[in-house]
Design an enzyme around this catalytic site. Structure first.
Site, short mmCIF file in Angstrom:
data_model
loop_
_atom_site.label_atom_id
_atom_site.label_comp_id
_atom_site.label_asym_id
_atom_site.label_seq_id
_atom_site.Cartn_x
_atom_site.Cartn_y
_atom_site.Cartn_z
N GLY A 71 0.84 -1.21 0.00
CA GLY A 71 0.00 0.00 0.00
C GLY A 71 0.87 1.25 0.00
N ARG A 125 1.19 -5.07 -5.60
CA ARG A 125 1.24 -6.28 -4.78
C ARG A 125 1.59 -7.39 -5.77
NH1 ARG A 125 -2.83 -3.47 -1.63
NH2 ARG A 125 -1.82 -2.97 0.35
N ASP A 142 5.10 -4.55 6.33
CA ASP A 142 5.74 -5.80 6.76
C ASP A 142 5.72 -6.88 5.68
OD1 ASP A 142 3.03 -6.11 7.05
OD2 ASP A 142 3.13 -7.10 8.99
N THR A 176 4.12 2.95 5.47
CA THR A 176 2.73 2.45 5.57
C THR A 176 1.96 3.36 6.51
OG1 THR A 176 1.30 0.69 6.42
CG2 THR A 176 3.53 0.73 7.29
N ASP A 222 -0.39 2.52 8.38
CA ASP A 222 -0.95 1.77 9.51
C ASP A 222 -0.16 1.87 10.83
OD1 ASP A 222 -2.87 0.92 7.74
OD2 ASP A 222 -2.01 -1.07 7.45
N ASP A 262 1.98 -0.16 11.84
CA ASP A 262 1.85 -1.49 12.43
C ASP A 262 3.15 -2.30 12.34
OD1 ASP A 262 1.84 -1.78 9.69
OD2 ASP A 262 0.23 -3.26 9.63
N ARG A 304 -5.68 -2.27 8.46
CA ARG A 304 -6.10 -3.64 8.16
C ARG A 304 -6.32 -4.47 9.42
NH1 ARG A 304 -3.14 -5.34 3.10
NH2 ARG A 304 -1.38 -4.51 4.29
#
Ligand code: ADP
Ligand code: F6P
Length: 322
Positions: free
Chosen positions: A11, A72, A103, A125, A127, A129, A171
């Protein structure tokens, strides 16, 4: 290393361009040949790349998305895909690669490193995360975008005495939802890391605040929360409380836009650091930020770390949004 390459994968995130700019400029300034690979691992497998110079990255520091494009690439998860990529690297003479992504992209970088192409990965990213990293490039911009969008939603929600249920990205992580949620004064924030009960955490909280005179409500829901979808949640809230409710899925608006100062600065620092590692022939590393310092970890170790949500912040959010 004489020839390095850079790619963006997974992303996209605001600040990726600032990172690419830092990689290219640091490489060129240190006498390296720098190749830009288009569309992440897909471009690597297909040999879709071009030589970059100091001017190739002019006027991109302020732009969202990624000028190298992203993708992707399921094929890259197979040994066959990795073998193709390694063959391209050998043919072109790529000595090392900077991978900018999340990741999933780090796993690809680990596999490439294990197969003889040293990679240094950095987190791009929205996120936030990545376990080894307090901060990921794109996170600040996305949080600010969410805040701006929900502020607008609040105007109309307040005008109509409604409840707005807003789904935000992330996500399987609630960092965006939690931080943006506290910034917009959400009555309730639902995140995948914390167990919830609609009756207790949404309905009862709304009723309690209604008793104090509150007539409009913002509920923030992270994408990864299993609540049957925000449309259904809004319906349930309306049926149970009588408060007219609407659902909004913010979607990809959260991923675009011009990066904030923080994202541009961190991206520039990390991009520079990645090349400095490759310059010392060091690969298989993740560049991260911890306590405002740029550090690096073995990719394998980094991928095995666990990140927890800030439960204190979660508690504060719910204590004061009443
Ligand atoms: P992100 O990097 O944002 O987490 P993805 O999880 O979609 O995004 O991963 C981006 C790409 O990284 C994938 O399309 C794939 O090419 C590669 N990748 C993801 N997981 C793996 C894996 N386990 N092994 C090798 N490559 C992977
Ligand atoms: O990882 C970044 C992210 O924006 C997540 O927050 C979201 O779940 C996902 O990517 C959506 O990806 P896409 O719509 O590109 O498939």
């Amino acid at each position: 290393m004489k020839t390095i390459a850079v790619l963006t994968s997974g992303g996209d995130a605001p600040g990726m361009n600032a990172a690419v700019r830092a990689v290219v400029r640091t490489g060129c300034q240190n006498g390296m040949k720098v190749l830009g690979i288009r569309r992440g691992y897909t471009g690597l497998i297909n040999g879709d790349m071009f030589e970059m110079n100091l001017r190739s990255v002019s006027d991109i520091i302020h732009r969202g998305g990624t000028t190298l494009y992203s993708a992707r690439c399921p094929e890259f998860k197979t040994q066959e895909g990795i073998d193709k990529a390694v063959a391209v690297c050998k043919k072109v003479g790529i000595d090392g690669i900077v991978v900018i992504g999340g990741d999933g992209s780090f796993r690809g970088a680990r596999d490439l490193s294990l197969n003889g192409i040293p990679c240094v990965a950095m987190p791009g990213t929205i996120d936030n995360d990545i376990a080894c990293c307090d901060y990921t490039v794109g996170y600040d911009t996305a949080m600010n975008t969410i805040m701006e969008m929900v502020d607008r939603i609040r105007d109309t929600t307040e005008s109509h005495d409604r409840c707005s249920v807003v789904e935000v990205m992330g996500r399987s992580a609630g960092h965006l939802a939690l931080n943006a949620g506290i910034a917009v004064g959400a009555t309730t924030i639902l995140i995948p890391e914390v167990e919830f009960d609609i009756e207790r955490d949404v309905i009862a909280r709304m009723r309690a605040t209604q008793k104090t005179g509150k007539k409009h409500f913002i509920i923030i829901v992270a994408e990864g929360v299993e609540c049957g979808g925000v449309e259904n949640l809004a319906k349930k809230i309306q049926e149970t409380t009588g408060v007219e409710s609407r659902a909004t899925v913010l979607g990809h608006v959260q991923r675009g836009g011009s990066p904030t100062v923080r994202d541009r600065v961190v991206a520039s620092q990390m991009g520079n650091y990645c090349v400095k590692l490759l310059q010392k022939d060091i690969g298989n590393r993740v560049v991260a930020m911890q306590k405002e310092k740029i550090v690096d970890f073995d990719i394998y170790e980094a991928l095995n770390m666990k990140k927890s949500i800030d439960l204190e912040l979660y508690k504060i959010a719910h204590e004061i949004s009443i």
